[in-house]
Design a protein around this motif. Structure first.
Motif, PDB file in Angstrom:
ATOM      1  N   LEU A 193       0.830  -1.198   0.000  1.00  0.00           N
ATOM      2  CA  LEU A 193       0.000   0.000   0.000  1.00  0.00           C
ATOM      3  C   LEU A 193       0.869   1.254   0.000  1.00  0.00           C
ATOM      4  CD1 LEU A 193      -2.760   1.361   0.137  1.00  0.00           C
ATOM      5  CD2 LEU A 193      -2.671   1.141   2.639  1.00  0.00           C
ATOM      6  N   GLY A 194       1.936   1.229   0.777  1.00  0.00           N
ATOM      7  CA  GLY A 194       2.842   2.365   0.818  1.00  0.00           C
ATOM      8  C   GLY A 194       3.449   2.660  -0.543  1.00  0.00           C
ATOM      9  N   MET A 195       3.856   1.629  -1.252  1.00  0.00           N
ATOM     10  CA  MET A 195       4.430   1.810  -2.585  1.00  0.00           C
ATOM     11  C   MET A 195       3.383   2.358  -3.573  1.00  0.00           C
ATOM     12  SD  MET A 195       7.608   1.236  -2.531  1.00  0.00           S
ATOM     13  CE  MET A 195       7.873   1.248  -4.306  1.00  0.00           C
ATOM     14  N   LEU A 196       2.148   1.880  -3.448  1.00  0.00           N
ATOM     15  CA  LEU A 196       1.085   2.363  -4.321  1.00  0.00           C
ATOM     16  C   LEU A 196       0.801   3.847  -4.073  1.00  0.00           C
ATOM     17  CD1 LEU A 196      -1.338  -0.696  -4.130  1.00  0.00           C
ATOM     18  CD2 LEU A 196      -0.111   0.086  -6.165  1.00  0.00           C
ATOM     19  N   LEU A 197       0.810   4.247  -2.810  1.00  0.00           N
ATOM     20  CA  LEU A 197       0.587   5.648  -2.485  1.00  0.00           C
ATOM     21  C   LEU A 197       1.733   6.522  -3.002  1.00  0.00           C
ATOM     22  CD1 LEU A 197      -0.839   5.355   1.145  1.00  0.00           C
ATOM     23  CD2 LEU A 197      -2.101   5.734  -0.986  1.00  0.00           C
ATOM     24  N   LEU A 198       2.948   5.979  -2.965  1.00  0.00           N
ATOM     25  CA  LEU A 198       4.079   6.711  -3.528  1.00  0.00           C
ATOM     26  C   LEU A 198       3.929   6.876  -5.042  1.00  0.00           C
ATOM     27  CD1 LEU A 198       7.204   5.349  -1.609  1.00  0.00           C
ATOM     28  CD2 LEU A 198       6.288   7.683  -1.581  1.00  0.00           C
ATOM     29  N   LEU A 199       3.388   5.853  -5.713  1.00  0.00           N
ATOM     30  CA  LEU A 199       3.155   5.952  -7.151  1.00  0.00           C
ATOM     31  C   LEU A 199       2.142   7.044  -7.469  1.00  0.00           C
ATOM     32  CD1 LEU A 199       3.067   2.268  -8.468  1.00  0.00           C
ATOM     33  CD2 LEU A 199       4.618   4.089  -9.177  1.00  0.00           C
ATOM     34  N   LEU A 200       1.108   7.148  -6.645  1.00  0.00           N
ATOM     35  CA  LEU A 200       0.127   8.214  -6.829  1.00  0.00           C
ATOM     36  C   LEU A 200       0.797   9.578  -6.728  1.00  0.00           C
ATOM     37  CD1 LEU A 200      -3.459   8.341  -5.444  1.00  0.00           C
ATOM     38  CD2 LEU A 200      -1.957  10.281  -5.012  1.00  0.00           C
ATOM     39  N   ALA A 201       1.628   9.751  -5.699  1.00  0.00           N
ATOM     40  CA  ALA A 201       2.325  11.020  -5.518  1.00  0.00           C
ATOM     41  C   ALA A 201       3.322  11.272  -6.649  1.00  0.00           C
ATOM     42  CB  ALA A 201       3.043  11.033  -4.174  1.00  0.00           C
ATOM     43  N   LEU A 202       3.993  10.208  -7.106  1.00  0.00           N
ATOM     44  CA  LEU A 202       4.949  10.353  -8.205  1.00  0.00           C
ATOM     45  C   LEU A 202       4.249  10.812  -9.473  1.00  0.00           C
ATOM     46  CD1 LEU A 202       7.826   9.979  -9.296  1.00  0.00           C
ATOM     47  CD2 LEU A 202       7.243   7.591  -9.795  1.00  0.00           C
ATOM     48  N   GLY A 203       3.071  10.263  -9.740  1.00  0.00           N
ATOM     49  CA  GLY A 203       2.306  10.697 -10.904  1.00  0.00           C
ATOM     50  C   GLY A 203       1.993  12.176 -10.844  1.00  0.00           C
ATOM     51  N   ALA A 204       1.621  12.657  -9.649  1.00  0.00           N
ATOM     52  CA  ALA A 204       1.319  14.079  -9.485  1.00  0.00           C
ATOM     53  C   ALA A 204       2.552  14.942  -9.716  1.00  0.00           C
ATOM     54  CB  ALA A 204       0.748  14.324  -8.088  1.00  0.00           C
ATOM     55  N   ILE A 205       3.673  14.550  -9.108  1.00  0.00           N
ATOM     56  CA  ILE A 205       4.891  15.350  -9.212  1.00  0.00           C
ATOM     57  C   ILE A 205       5.381  15.428 -10.656  1.00  0.00           C
ATOM     58  CG2 ILE A 205       7.336  15.382  -8.595  1.00  0.00           C
ATOM     59  CD1 ILE A 205       6.514  14.346  -5.830  1.00  0.00           C
ATOM     60  N   LEU A 206       5.311  14.301 -11.379  1.00  0.00           N
ATOM     61  CA  LEU A 206       5.747  14.311 -12.779  1.00  0.00           C
ATOM     62  C   LEU A 206       4.806  15.130 -13.663  1.00  0.00           C
ATOM     63  CD1 LEU A 206       6.909  10.602 -13.268  1.00  0.00           C
ATOM     64  CD2 LEU A 206       8.327  12.640 -12.911  1.00  0.00           C
ATOM     65  N   ALA A 207       3.554  15.236 -13.254  1.00  0.00           N
ATOM     66  CA  ALA A 207       2.585  15.988 -14.056  1.00  0.00           C
ATOM     67  C   ALA A 207       2.679  17.494 -13.832  1.00  0.00           C
ATOM     68  CB  ALA A 207       1.165  15.518 -13.729  1.00  0.00           C
ATOM     69  N   PHE A 208       3.273  17.914 -12.727  1.00  0.00           N
ATOM     70  CA  PHE A 208       3.302  19.338 -12.396  1.00  0.00           C
ATOM     71  C   PHE A 208       3.901  20.205 -13.511  1.00  0.00           C
ATOM     72  CE2 PHE A 208       3.282  18.531  -7.524  1.00  0.00           C
ATOM     73  CZ  PHE A 208       1.897  18.418  -7.558  1.00  0.00           C
ATOM     74  N   PRO A 209       5.130  19.912 -13.981  1.00  0.00           N
ATOM     75  CA  PRO A 209       5.697  20.787 -15.025  1.00  0.00           C
ATOM     76  C   PRO A 209       4.903  20.760 -16.319  1.00  0.00           C
ATOM     77  CG  PRO A 209       7.081  18.850 -14.687  1.00  0.00           C
ATOM     78  CD  PRO A 209       6.082  18.853 -13.577  1.00  0.00           C
ATOM     79  N   LEU A 210       4.362  19.599 -16.680  1.00  0.00           N
ATOM     80  CA  LEU A 210       3.540  19.509 -17.887  1.00  0.00           C
ATOM     81  C   LEU A 210       2.287  20.364 -17.746  1.00  0.00           C
ATOM     82  CD1 LEU A 210       3.775  15.650 -18.482  1.00  0.00           C
ATOM     83  CD2 LEU A 210       4.933  17.434 -19.800  1.00  0.00           C
ATOM     84  N   ALA A 211       1.641  20.273 -16.574  1.00  0.00           N
ATOM     85  CA  ALA A 211       0.428  21.058 -16.347  1.00  0.00           C
ATOM     86  C   ALA A 211       0.733  22.543 -16.289  1.00  0.00           C
ATOM     87  CB  ALA A 211      -0.245  20.599 -15.052  1.00  0.00           C
ATOM     88  N   GLY A 212       1.867  22.903 -15.692  1.00  0.00           N
ATOM     89  CA  GLY A 212       2.237  24.309 -15.622  1.00  0.00           C
ATOM     90  C   GLY A 212       2.449  24.902 -16.995  1.00  0.00           C
ATOM     91  N   SER A 213       3.168  24.173 -17.853  1.00  0.00           N
ATOM     92  CA  SER A 213       3.415  24.643 -19.216  1.00  0.00           C
ATOM     93  C   SER A 213       2.110  24.729 -20.011  1.00  0.00           C
ATOM     94  CB  SER A 213       4.392  23.698 -19.915  1.00  0.00           C
ATOM     95  OG  SER A 213       4.583  24.054 -21.263  1.00  0.00           O
ATOM     96  N   ALA A 214       1.265  23.693 -19.884  1.00  0.00           N
ATOM     97  CA  ALA A 214      -0.007  23.690 -20.619  1.00  0.00           C
ATOM     98  C   ALA A 214      -0.925  24.803 -20.144  1.00  0.00           C
ATOM     99  CB  ALA A 214      -0.689  22.330 -20.455  1.00  0.00           C
ATOM    100  N   SER A 215      -0.902  25.071 -18.848  1.00  0.00           N
ATOM    101  CA  SER A 215      -1.728  26.141 -18.297  1.00  0.00           C
ATOM    102  C   SER A 215      -1.313  27.498 -18.855  1.00  0.00           C
ATOM    103  CB  SER A 215      -1.623  26.136 -16.768  1.00  0.00           C
ATOM    104  OG  SER A 215      -2.420  27.146 -16.199  1.00  0.00           O
ATOM    105  N   ASP A 216      -0.001  27.714 -18.968  1.00  0.00           N
ATOM    106  CA  ASP A 216       0.498  28.977 -19.510  1.00  0.00           C
ATOM    107  C   ASP A 216       0.197  29.123 -21.002  1.00  0.00           C
ATOM    108  OD1 ASP A 216       1.521  29.797 -17.068  1.00  0.00           O
ATOM    109  OD2 ASP A 216       3.488  28.889 -17.427  1.00  0.00           O
ATOM    110  N   ARG A 217       0.205  28.003 -21.734  1.00  0.00           N
ATOM    111  CA  ARG A 217       0.021  28.073 -23.184  1.00  0.00           C
ATOM    112  C   ARG A 217      -1.440  28.025 -23.612  1.00  0.00           C
ATOM    113  NH1 ARG A 217       1.467  23.844 -25.562  1.00  0.00           N
ATOM    114  NH2 ARG A 217       2.218  22.542 -23.861  1.00  0.00           N
ATOM    115  N   LEU A 218      -2.247  27.195 -22.938  1.00  0.00           N
ATOM    116  CA  LEU A 218      -3.624  26.964 -23.365  1.00  0.00           C
ATOM    117  C   LEU A 218      -4.647  27.775 -22.589  1.00  0.00           C
ATOM    118  CD1 LEU A 218      -3.435  23.060 -23.676  1.00  0.00           C
ATOM    119  CD2 LEU A 218      -3.089  24.766 -25.476  1.00  0.00           C
TER     120      LEU A 218
END
Length: 388
Positions: free
Chosen positions: A43-68
């Motif tokens: 369960l701990g590893m799965l929760l870390l995967l959830l957080a990892l998905g969020a952290i990796l998405a941050f720069p993509l979302a930031g760039s898309a937010s500025d452009r779109l």
């Protein structure tokens, strides 16, 4: 568009919606653990995967937010997060659950960046602080989702069915968000999605976010343990401690914008730092349950308005675009949430739990020392003057 469907209402609904879906997921974690027979480490590893998905998405979302555009991206991601949650519910083995949680974390994290960016645009257009209220709506939504999850568990409703029903109940709220919104801050030439480290005053703000997030995350996982192990309270009394902390945080966030508009962002962060410092010292020195409760109440007040101001200042910084700034400080915030609970455990094993909680006083001191970097009140005043 109906007059009452204002931009402030639209953003408030997005925050409430995202918080409710996350509370929906979090409330049924024990059921998922039992249903798939997961060990604590799995369960701990799965929760870390959830957080990892969020952290990796941050720069993509930031760039898309500025452009779109933050509003357009927020609406699209709000629609995507619903099927992402449903897929988590129907995953029937650990591998598929891992993939589903990574995707859910990524979409949820991307929506977090987009909606905070949209919130900062609305805040600028109004010329006054509103971010604390928006974050209060997220907390209210999380409580609503958790409450519905508790009822569904009590009714023995399978979590996959509950996730589907919850999304069907919440989806109509998004109609309130479908309003025209144009903000002339797009960066059509920016195609970078790589992570950018904050610098200057924004780095100070990111460090404040890190310290505040460590404390807030540790309170969620360790406050009840502290009351139980250090003060020998029963489980009901221990659980009440975190409930008091949460109530103090939400209540203060609902009043936070009035405080920011009256005394400014810098003085508000100083107030929060002093309050968190007093709360942590009282909690460490407490010899009775009621003293500890008072300390947790003060900590809830102290942590409440800091993160909304972190996001607001990151979006208003002059060193990078709003989305990129939000992504950079959000990474520090999520890192703090991840580091806080295990860090407390490791240090407590070494020096004891009561002594470890004294670290929160040092974290509060960092918040207090970094208050100078919060100049969002000046930015909003300049915005008002420019539009007058």
């Amino acid at each position: 568009m109906s007059d009452w469907r204002s931009p402030k209402l639209a953003v408030s609904v997005v925050f409430l919606f995202n918080g409710a879906l996350f509370g929906t997921w979090a409330s049924r974690i024990p059921s998922i653990k039992q249903g798939l027979q997961l060990s604590a480490s799995e369960l701990g590893m799965l929760l870390l995967l959830l957080a990892l998905g969020a952290i990796l998405a941050f720069p993509l979302a930031g760039s898309a937010s500025d452009r779109l555009g933050a509003a357009k991206l927020s609406k699209a991601l709000a629609l995507l997060v619903c099927p992402a949650l449903i897929v988590v519910g129907i995953a029937d083995n650990v591998i598929w659950l891992a993939v589903a949680l990574f995707v859910f974390g990524a979409v949820h994290g991307a929506l977090d960046i987009a909606m905070n960016s949209w919130a900062s645009e609305v805040e600028k257009s109004l010329g006054r602080s509103t971010m604390s209220f928006f974050h209060a709506m997220f907390s209210v939504g999380a409580g609503l989702g958790a409450g519905l999850g508790s009822i569904s568990a009590w009714l023995a409703l399978h979590y996959s069915v509950f996730f589907i029903l919850a999304t069907l109940i919440l989806l109509p709220l998004l109609w309130l968000c479908w309003i025209p919104w144009q903000f002339n801050n797009l960066d059509t030439h920016n195609h970078k999605s790589s992570f950018q480290l904050p610098r200057g005053s924004l780095l100070v703000i990111a460090l404040v976010a890190l310290c505040c997030a460590i404390g807030e995350g540790a309170m969620a996982d360790w406050s009840a343990v502290y009351l139980s192990d250090v003060l020998n309270s029963d489980h009901g009394q221990a659980a009440l401690g975190y409930a008091l902390f949460s109530v103090a945080m939400v209540t203060t966030r609902l009043m936070g914008d009035r405080l920011v508009n009256k005394i400014g962002a810098t003085n508000t962060v100083r107030f929060c730092g002093v309050t968190a410092l007093l709360g942590s010292l009282l909690l460490v020195a407490s010899q009775s349950l009621y003293q500890a409760y008072a300390g947790l109440l003060l900590l809830g007040v102290g942590y409440s308005i800091v993160m909304p101001l972190v996001y607001s200042n990151a979006a208003n910084n002059t060193q990078m675009k709003a989305g990129a700034g939000l992504a950079s400080v959000a990474t520090f915030g999520y890192g703090g949430m991840l580091l806080g609970p295990p860090l407390i455990g490791f240090v407590a094993e070494w020096i004891g739990l009561r002594q470890t909680f004294a670290l929160f006083a040092l974290l509060a001191a960092v918040v207090l020392a970094g208050a100078w970097a919060f100049n969002q009140d000046k930015a909003l005043v300049c915005k008002n003057q420019a539009e007058s």
